[in-house]
Design an enzyme around this catalytic site. Structure first.
Site, PDB file in Angstrom:
ATOM      1  N   GLY A 132       0.426  -1.612   0.074  1.00  0.00           N
ATOM      2  CA  GLY A 132      -0.159   0.428   0.205  1.00  0.00           C
ATOM      3  C   GLY A 132       0.492   1.365   0.248  1.00  0.00           C
ATOM      4  N   CYS A 143       5.659  -6.134   1.251  1.00  0.00           N
ATOM      5  CA  CYS A 143       5.637  -4.629   1.407  1.00  0.00           C
ATOM      6  C   CYS A 143       5.387  -3.881   3.123  1.00  0.00           C
ATOM      7  CB  CYS A 143       5.309  -4.369   0.279  1.00  0.00           C
ATOM      8  SG  CYS A 143       6.079  -2.548  -0.084  1.00  0.00           S
ATOM      9  N   GLU A 168       4.157 -11.276  -6.173  1.00  0.00           N
ATOM     10  CA  GLU A 168       2.808 -11.197  -6.908  1.00  0.00           C
ATOM     11  C   GLU A 168       3.092 -10.652  -8.446  1.00  0.00           C
ATOM     12  OE1 GLU A 168       1.845  -7.554  -4.638  1.00  0.00           O
ATOM     13  OE2 GLU A 168       3.608  -9.562  -4.406  1.00  0.00           O
ATOM     14  N   GLY A 206     -21.352  -8.803 -27.264  1.00  0.00           N
ATOM     15  CA  GLY A 206     -20.433  -9.642 -28.176  1.00  0.00           C
ATOM     16  C   GLY A 206     -19.445 -10.295 -27.926  1.00  0.00           C
ATOM     17  N   SER A 261     -19.240 -10.489 -21.981  1.00  0.00           N
ATOM     18  CA  SER A 261     -20.922 -10.418 -21.964  1.00  0.00           C
ATOM     19  C   SER A 261     -21.525 -12.226 -21.931  1.00  0.00           C
ATOM     20  CB  SER A 261     -21.693  -9.599 -22.469  1.00  0.00           C
ATOM     21  OG  SER A 261     -20.767  -9.177 -23.511  1.00  0.00           O
ATOM     22  N   SER A 262     -20.596 -12.867 -23.114  1.00  0.00           N
ATOM     23  CA  SER A 262     -20.942 -13.770 -23.479  1.00  0.00           C
ATOM     24  C   SER A 262     -21.141 -15.345 -21.909  1.00  0.00           C
ATOM     25  CB  SER A 262     -20.285 -14.160 -24.947  1.00  0.00           C
ATOM     26  OG  SER A 262     -20.357 -13.027 -25.707  1.00  0.00           O
TER      27      SER A 262
END
Length: 520
Positions: free
Chosen positions: A59, A86, A179, A231, A235-236
């Site tokens: 942070g 960190c 990470e 499309g 979302s599909s």
């Protein structure tokens, strides 16, 4: 909080821009985790979640400052492994009796190398094969004295306590960021931590599918849902997942906003109506969107206009669907991250997204976002689990605002037509050379400038375009794809010869960061 029965790991977010990559690493290891901002993590929250392990993120704050973020003291009394990264290391040391000091020449930013002490621990199994390990540092303050019970297991030039641990309490603290991809062996580090915590790796896309279907059914009941279908893959996948959960209670609204790629509208309508038999409304609203965008050049204004119009269009069609109480969207983790820190944490906004931020009260609809906690590659894995065609799942990402953000400056129908044709040639070239599946995302941006050229014996004054191709794992970072000069030359020749209106082609070699993948 979603009722998940799997083993759970809690990530407490202190505002790092890369906190979400911790979750990304853990999910690669089939561990279910949740990110929650420190403000929301109370004693009661911890009792309710009962995590098997806890990670404290990095942070931007300094633990030395009054009012700086803290986790509850209960974190250190639960008897579970805790890893501080960190800022997470510094706050752990500060709270447990160590000392943190200002940087004053000991700051480290970028690549660094950690060397081991004589004593080795399981957390570092598979490390130090070359007697030192490359890591990524990003810290100003540093730990000046470790807390009682901790010992030192790794050091770096700017962080004498780069790796510390209290083995009896299973508390671990590192100054670097395991990470990020710039710590190449970071996955091994997390593997060791979750093994110590006793995780069996029960988090899979099959499990996510089962949980998501159950949650959607509980949330929706017998009500109707409309799904905003762009499309694209996101979302599909969301639509197919929701359809599996509630069947014909779902109606998809495919908004053809005039900002789609060549032939895309026909492909989407055919797949959903013919292949999946999902109720679909094809809303041709190109005139509405392009009219509102006329003369607008600021990218944030474009995004906000598109977001507002999407809401307006959905509202119009929702009113025609009896019993519609929910709106579903394909929002992903990276969308949320770049708009605002996940779950309201303290990181910095990068850019707004057209489908992030909830719904205005006037809509009267509740929001369903079943993919909100997934990264792009996880969505693809879920799509395969749901049986979507591999050729569709493997499509490159396409932004919700469509070609609007690949057309810097003012948007016109002429520029969009030119852009569609150039993009089609570029993608055709990539496919012909067998490179499509090697590239995470590729597209053309038409630039807001005209340049002088010579074609035959005539002078031209046409648009320039930029080719973009990147490789990425999760959309958070990206590197440009190293095309050969032969490929670029051949592609430029094809675009200039086949697309009237372009006389200059460039290739964008900017990585993310400092750039973003899209141009706007």
């Amino acid at each position: 909080m979603t009722e998940i029965q799997h083993e759970r790991l809690l990530i407490i977010d202190f505002g790092s821009q890369v906190t979400q990559l911790i979750a990304r690493r853990l999910r690669e290891l089939d561990v279910y985790c949740e990110i929650h901002p420190f403000q929301k993590v109370t004693d009661a929250f911890l009792d309710d979640m009962a995590p098997r392990a806890i990670i404290l993120s990095g942070g931007p704050a300094s633990v030395i400052d009054d009012g700086s973020p803290r986790p509850p003291n209960k974190v250190f009394k639960m008897g579970v492994p805790v890893l501080g990264i960190c800022y997470g290391q510094q706050v752990m040391m500060h709270m447990l009796g160590g000392r943190v000091e200002r940087g004053d020449g000991t700051a480290e930013f970028g690549r660094a190398y950690v060397t081991p002490t004589e004593t080795r621990i399981d957390l570092l199994n598979g490390w130090f094969l070359e007697q030192r390990e490359q890591v990524w540092m990003s810290h100003g303050d540093h730990v000046a004295a470790i807390a009682p019970g901790f010992d030192i297991y790794g050091t770096s030039p700017g962080a004498p306590f780069a790796v510390t641990a209290d083995l009896e309490r299973r508390f671990y603290a590192v100054q670097f960021h395991p990470e990020v991809h710039h710590t190449p062996n970071g996955k091994t580090f997390f593997q060791n931590f979750i093994q110590d915590a006793g995780f069996t790796g029960d988090w899979t896309m099959a499990a996510y599918r089962e949980e998501a279907v159950r949650h959607i059914r509980e949330q929706v009941g017998d009500k109707q849902v409309i799904c905003g279908l762009s499309g694209g893959v996101d979302s599909s996948v969301a639509a197919v997942l929701i359809h599996e959960a509630i069947g014909d209670q779902l109606t998809c609204v495919f908004v053809d906003h005039g900002l789609l790629r060549q032939g895309e509208a026909d492909e989407v309508v055919s797949m959903f109506r013919d292949h999946y038999n999902i109720p679909l409304i094809h809303a041709d609203e190109a005139d509405l969107f392009l009219g509102e965008l006329d003369g607008v050049s600021d990218p944030e204004t474009k995004r906000k206009i598109i977001g507002r119009l999407f809401i307006d269009v959905f509202q119009k069609y929702a009113n025609s669907i009896e019993g519609a109480e929910f709106l579903a969207q394909g929002t992903l983790y990276p969308d949320v991250i770049e708009s605002v820190s996940f779950s309201g944490g303290p990181s910095v906004t990068i850019k707004s997204h057209h489908n992030v931020g909830g719904l205005p009260e006037k809509m009267g609809l509740k929001l369903i976002e079943p993919l909100r906690e997934l990264f792009k590659d996880e969505v693809r894995a879920l799509g395969m689990e749901l049986g979507l065609p591999a050729s569709f799942i493997g499509r490159h990402p396409f932004p919700g605002p469509g070609l609007a953000i690949r057309c810097p400056g003012e948007i016109t129908r002429e520029k969009l037509d030119i852009l569609r044709k150039a993009d089609a040639v570029y993608i055709d070239q990539i496919r012909k050379h067998g490179l499509y599946d090697e590239i995470w995302q590729a597209f053309v941006a038409i630039l807001p400038v005209r340049t002088v050229g010579v074609m035959g014996d005539s002078r031209t004054y046409d648009f320039a375009c930029a080719l973009r191709a990147v490789n990425s794992v999760d959309g958070m970072t990206a590197d440009y794809y190293p095309f050969s000069h032969e490929f670029l030359g051949e592609t430029a020749t094809r675009i200039i010869n086949e697309v009237r209106g372009i006389n200059r082609v460039t290739y964008d070699i900017t990585s993310k960061p400092p750039g973003t993948i899209e141009w706007e």
